[in-house]
Write an enzyme that holds these catalytic residues in place. Sequence first.
Site, PDB file in Angstrom:
ATOM      1  N   GLU A   1       0.843  -1.198   0.000  1.00 43.42           N
ATOM      2  CA  GLU A   1       0.000   0.000   0.000  1.00 43.42           C
ATOM      3  C   GLU A   1       0.876   1.246   0.000  1.00 43.42           C
ATOM      4  O   GLU A   1       2.082   1.164   0.258  1.00 43.42           O
ATOM      5  CB  GLU A   1      -0.908   0.003   1.249  1.00 43.42           C
ATOM      6  CG  GLU A   1      -2.010  -1.027   1.168  1.00 43.42           C
ATOM      7  CD  GLU A   1      -2.895  -1.065   2.416  1.00 43.42           C
ATOM      8  OE1 GLU A   1      -2.460  -0.621   3.487  1.00 43.42           O
ATOM      9  OE2 GLU A   1      -4.029  -1.553   2.291  1.00 43.42           O
TER      10      GLU A   1
ATOM     11  N   HIS B   1      -9.953  10.449   3.555  1.00 43.94           N
ATOM     12  CA  HIS B   1      -9.832   9.581   2.380  1.00 43.94           C
ATOM     13  C   HIS B   1     -10.437  10.337   1.200  1.00 43.94           C
ATOM     14  O   HIS B   1     -11.535  10.889   1.323  1.00 43.94           O
ATOM     15  CB  HIS B   1     -10.602   8.270   2.620  1.00 43.94           C
ATOM     16  CG  HIS B   1     -10.209   7.204   1.668  1.00 43.94           C
ATOM     17  ND1 HIS B   1     -10.620   7.215   0.349  1.00 43.94           N
ATOM     18  CD2 HIS B   1      -9.421   6.120   1.798  1.00 43.94           C
ATOM     19  CE1 HIS B   1     -10.090   6.164  -0.268  1.00 43.94           C
ATOM     20  NE2 HIS B   1      -9.363   5.491   0.581  1.00 43.94           N
TER      21      HIS B   1
ATOM     22  N   ARG C   1      -2.414  10.761  -1.546  1.00 48.90           N
ATOM     23  CA  ARG C   1      -3.789  10.954  -1.084  1.00 48.90           C
ATOM     24  C   ARG C   1      -4.112  12.343  -0.576  1.00 48.90           C
ATOM     25  O   ARG C   1      -5.172  12.890  -0.852  1.00 48.90           O
ATOM     26  CB  ARG C   1      -4.042  10.002   0.067  1.00 48.90           C
ATOM     27  CG  ARG C   1      -4.896   8.890  -0.346  1.00 48.90           C
ATOM     28  CD  ARG C   1      -5.219   8.142   0.882  1.00 48.90           C
ATOM     29  NE  ARG C   1      -5.322   6.762   0.494  1.00 48.90           N
ATOM     30  CZ  ARG C   1      -5.712   5.819   1.309  1.00 48.90           C
ATOM     31  NH1 ARG C   1      -5.988   6.098   2.548  1.00 48.90           N
ATOM     32  NH2 ARG C   1      -5.813   4.602   0.890  1.00 48.90           N
TER      33      ARG C   1
ATOM     34  N   HIS D   1     -11.421   9.864   7.934  1.00 44.85           N
ATOM     35  CA  HIS D   1     -11.133   8.424   7.901  1.00 44.85           C
ATOM     36  C   HIS D   1     -10.505   7.914   9.205  1.00 44.85           C
ATOM     37  O   HIS D   1     -10.871   6.861   9.692  1.00 44.85           O
ATOM     38  CB  HIS D   1     -10.181   8.168   6.737  1.00 44.85           C
ATOM     39  CG  HIS D   1      -9.948   6.723   6.433  1.00 44.85           C
ATOM     40  ND1 HIS D   1     -10.970   5.811   6.333  1.00 44.85           N
ATOM     41  CD2 HIS D   1      -8.805   6.031   6.187  1.00 44.85           C
ATOM     42  CE1 HIS D   1     -10.460   4.618   6.035  1.00 44.85           C
ATOM     43  NE2 HIS D   1      -9.160   4.723   5.957  1.00 44.85           N
TER      44      HIS D   1
ATOM     45  N   ARG E   1      -0.667   8.835   9.574  1.00 43.63           N
ATOM     46  CA  ARG E   1      -0.602   7.391   9.797  1.00 43.63           C
ATOM     47  C   ARG E   1      -0.188   6.667   8.519  1.00 43.63           C
ATOM     48  O   ARG E   1      -0.709   6.929   7.441  1.00 43.63           O
ATOM     49  CB  ARG E   1      -1.983   6.896  10.212  1.00 43.63           C
ATOM     50  CG  ARG E   1      -2.113   5.397  10.337  1.00 43.63           C
ATOM     51  CD  ARG E   1      -3.556   5.020  10.602  1.00 43.63           C
ATOM     52  NE  ARG E   1      -4.402   5.279   9.461  1.00 43.63           N
ATOM     53  CZ  ARG E   1      -5.129   4.338   8.836  1.00 43.63           C
ATOM     54  NH1 ARG E   1      -5.099   3.092   9.263  1.00 43.63           N
ATOM     55  NH2 ARG E   1      -5.891   4.655   7.824  1.00 43.63           N
TER      56      ARG E   1
HETATM   57  C1  FAD Z   1     -13.616   1.902   6.350  1.00 47.79           C
HETATM   58  C2  FAD Z   1     -12.358   1.737   7.164  1.00 47.79           C
HETATM   59  C3  FAD Z   1     -11.280   1.043   6.627  1.00 47.79           C
HETATM   60  C4  FAD Z   1     -10.109   0.874   7.385  1.00 47.79           C
HETATM   61  N1  FAD Z   1      -9.087   0.116   6.875  1.00 47.79           N
HETATM   62  C5  FAD Z   1      -8.000  -0.151   7.660  1.00 47.79           C
HETATM   63  C6  FAD Z   1      -6.987  -1.049   7.214  1.00 47.79           C
HETATM   64  O1  FAD Z   1      -7.076  -1.626   6.137  1.00 47.79           O
HETATM   65  N2  FAD Z   1      -5.926  -1.274   8.041  1.00 47.79           N
HETATM   66  C7  FAD Z   1      -5.795  -0.667   9.257  1.00 47.79           C
HETATM   67  O2  FAD Z   1      -4.801  -0.903   9.965  1.00 47.79           O
HETATM   68  N3  FAD Z   1      -6.757   0.174   9.710  1.00 47.79           N
HETATM   69  C8  FAD Z   1      -7.848   0.430   8.948  1.00 47.79           C
HETATM   70  N4  FAD Z   1      -8.830   1.264   9.424  1.00 47.79           N
HETATM   71  C9  FAD Z   1      -8.687   1.829  10.789  1.00 47.79           C
HETATM   72  C10 FAD Z   1      -8.962   0.748  11.852  1.00 47.79           C
HETATM   73  O3  FAD Z   1     -10.064  -0.042  11.453  1.00 47.79           O
HETATM   74  C11 FAD Z   1      -9.273   1.347  13.213  1.00 47.79           C
HETATM   75  O4  FAD Z   1      -8.347   2.331  13.537  1.00 47.79           O
HETATM   76  C12 FAD Z   1      -9.243   0.274  14.317  1.00 47.79           C
HETATM   77  O5  FAD Z   1     -10.041  -0.801  13.944  1.00 47.79           O
HETATM   78  C13 FAD Z   1      -9.698   0.858  15.635  1.00 47.79           C
HETATM   79  O6  FAD Z   1      -9.890  -0.191  16.569  1.00 47.79           O
HETATM   80  P1  FAD Z   1     -10.357   0.163  18.050  1.00 47.79           P
HETATM   81  O7  FAD Z   1     -10.472  -1.123  18.780  1.00 47.79           O
HETATM   82  O8  FAD Z   1      -9.497   1.216  18.590  1.00 47.79           O
HETATM   83  O9  FAD Z   1     -11.798   0.853  17.857  1.00 47.79           O
HETATM   84  P2  FAD Z   1     -13.134   0.283  17.217  1.00 47.79           P
HETATM   85  O10 FAD Z   1     -12.872  -0.923  16.415  1.00 47.79           O
HETATM   86  O11 FAD Z   1     -13.818   1.409  16.546  1.00 47.79           O
HETATM   87  O12 FAD Z   1     -13.996  -0.141  18.498  1.00 47.79           O
HETATM   88  C14 FAD Z   1     -14.510   0.854  19.361  1.00 47.79           C
HETATM   89  C15 FAD Z   1     -15.485   0.188  20.312  1.00 47.79           C
HETATM   90  O13 FAD Z   1     -15.840   1.058  21.379  1.00 47.79           O
HETATM   91  C16 FAD Z   1     -17.235   1.008  21.595  1.00 47.79           C
HETATM   92  N5  FAD Z   1     -17.634   2.252  22.271  1.00 47.79           N
HETATM   93  C17 FAD Z   1     -17.413   3.527  21.849  1.00 47.79           C
HETATM   94  N6  FAD Z   1     -17.909   4.393  22.763  1.00 47.79           N
HETATM   95  C18 FAD Z   1     -18.444   3.664  23.787  1.00 47.79           C
HETATM   96  C19 FAD Z   1     -19.117   3.981  25.002  1.00 47.79           C
HETATM   97  N7  FAD Z   1     -19.395   5.240  25.364  1.00 47.79           N
HETATM   98  N8  FAD Z   1     -19.528   2.964  25.793  1.00 47.79           N
HETATM   99  C20 FAD Z   1     -19.303   1.667  25.442  1.00 47.79           C
HETATM  100  N9  FAD Z   1     -18.691   1.317  24.293  1.00 47.79           N
HETATM  101  C21 FAD Z   1     -18.252   2.300  23.474  1.00 47.79           C
HETATM  102  C22 FAD Z   1     -17.795   0.819  20.197  1.00 47.79           C
HETATM  103  O14 FAD Z   1     -19.130   0.380  20.225  1.00 47.79           O
HETATM  104  C23 FAD Z   1     -16.801  -0.216  19.659  1.00 47.79           C
HETATM  105  O15 FAD Z   1     -17.130  -1.500  20.131  1.00 47.79           O
HETATM  106  C24 FAD Z   1     -10.007   1.445   8.684  1.00 47.79           C
HETATM  107  C25 FAD Z   1     -11.083   2.142   9.221  1.00 47.79           C
HETATM  108  C26 FAD Z   1     -12.258   2.284   8.475  1.00 47.79           C
HETATM  109  C27 FAD Z   1     -13.410   3.016   9.094  1.00 47.79           C
END
Ligand code: FAD
Length: 504
Positions: free
Chosen positions: A112, A227, A273, A334, A369
């Site tokens: 990528e 994005h 990008r 994004h 990032r």
């Molecule tokens: C479309 C898209 C494509 C992406 N592609 C990539 C990729 O290819 N590679 C890569 O490395 N990253 C990618 N990313 C980024 C990556 O997906 C995220 O940064 C990562 O998954 C974040 O993980 P996390 O566990 O921190 O948060 P999340 O996976 O967002 O989880 C957050 C959790 O917290 C919970 N929550 C929030 N607030 C509260 C509250 N007040 N009370 C209780 N629960 C709460 C939510 O319900 C959820 O369960 C992408 C993101 C998107 C949106």
Amino acid sequence: MDESFDFLVVGSGLAGLTFALKAAQKGRVCVLTKAEISESNTSYAQGGIAAAVGESDSWELHEQDTLIAGAGLCDPDAVRFLVQKAPETIDWLIETGARFDTGEGGLSLAREGGHSRHRIVHHADKTGWEIERAVTEAVRANPNIVVYENAFVTSLLMADGRCSGAEAHIGEIGVRRFIARATLLATGGCGRLYLHTTNPRIATADGIGLAASVGASIRDMEFMQFHPTTLYHPQLRSFLVTEAVRGVGGTLRNHLGTRFMYDYDPRLELAPRDIVSRAIDAEMRKLDTWCVYLDVTHLPKEQIRAEFPTIWDRLDAVGIAMYKHWIPVVPAQHYACGGVSTDLAGRTTVPGLYAAGEVASTGVHGANRLASNSLLEAIVFAFAAAESLDASERMSDGGESIRRRSVAEADAVRIRRSLQKTMTDHVFIVRRTAGLEQARHRIAALREEYGQLPEAPFSSYSLETENLLIAATYVVDGALARRKNVGLHYNADFEESETTASSA
Ligand SMILES: Cc1cc2nc3c(=O)[nH]c(=O)nc-3n(C[C@H](O)[C@H](O)[C@H](O)COP(=O)(O)OP(=O)(O)OC[C@H]3O[C@@H](n4cnc5c(N)ncnc54)[C@H](O)[C@@H]3O)c2cc1C
């Protein structure tokens, strides 16, 4: 009513669930998550997870690429920690049941933007979904982990200067307090600050609001990643149209049909990008239009369908036939590079409170990032946090929390829309000092208005909106304080910035 656990986790994305699995080796863990367990940014990640596991690759090269993307603002220790842990992280995911695409020599590795080698481990174009599936199954099978879904964490508990747990509003149960020796914030991103985002509905900056309420340090929120091409359509608002569509010759046109990238960069649609995002934004503002168009109509129908089956199907479902229609697209928020400051063991500046994943700022991303480093970061730092836990830490017998006030949902909707418009108008890809000042005043006025509205019964939408207002203040203050263009922060009143390749 109070419940006690050794460790409490807020959020069930990749960071929260991996922390829970590791912490469960030391004690009883409770995961609180505001929607269904799998509803998270994690489940929508497409591209994959970066790790130097290829033959011609090394952690040193991965480190170098990450530092270049971060435009001089990464924490070198955090970056080294991340890239050195990457290969064992992939091994752990495979042991946990995640299935990745393979080729003749083992794992199939994609490349990528910004990566000097093929190093993206993936599962077709839905890697996040597959990883989330595997860790969710492991969590469900672990007798030491209790998960509450539809449990919205409203506030953190504090006792003697330490975070002692959290208060949540749980579906049909109502309010409950959870006491724990340590609490991890793993609440993900804040895409809903903007009118257009690739993030799902849960991305409402709740972790930033919670951390701010107990005085935890928050940094670098101005480094917001956008994005360039997401679908502009009321029914598929968060749908990302991958860069690969431009890679096969897709051209960007304004509503008059003009291929406007000629006016912006000699690399045209294949410029980095950040540059493409800025060009689209400038064109839309110049012509006062709501979107631009991505055109692949010159390609044979069969080729488009074969190369982009998912996009073909999703667009077809809303009446857009890629082989004969231009695809309406807009740049969208994004990824949030900044967040709650942590050290290498996920500790925030508040004792007993940890953060990991997108809500955290570990120092890995600096000003931008590198593609596919965020899933990796979520696991590596969640593990580090779990490893540093002390199961003999004193358990408080309660704690105080800030009282949160909901307002009527109709008011919250109006305030949120106004905030999103302000952020999109003034704190988007290209900023200006006067616009940022205007945004600061508007956000302050919205916060004041929220505080003065009459209290209404509990509404998660309302409290999310309040959290978004708090996070917006950090983004705007950070953008105003940053006096030089670097990485993702671009203020048109300053001189040209050094742009960097960014991410998926
Ligand atoms: C479309 C898209 C494509 C992406 N592609 C990539 C990729 O290819 N590679 C890569 O490395 N990253 C990618 N990313 C980024 C990556 O997906 C995220 O940064 C990562 O998954 C974040 O993980 P996390 O566990 O921190 O948060 P999340 O996976 O967002 O989880 C957050 C959790 O917290 C919970 N929550 C929030 N607030 C509260 C509250 N007040 N009370 C209780 N629960 C709460 C939510 O319900 C959820 O369960 C992408 C993101 C998107 C949106």
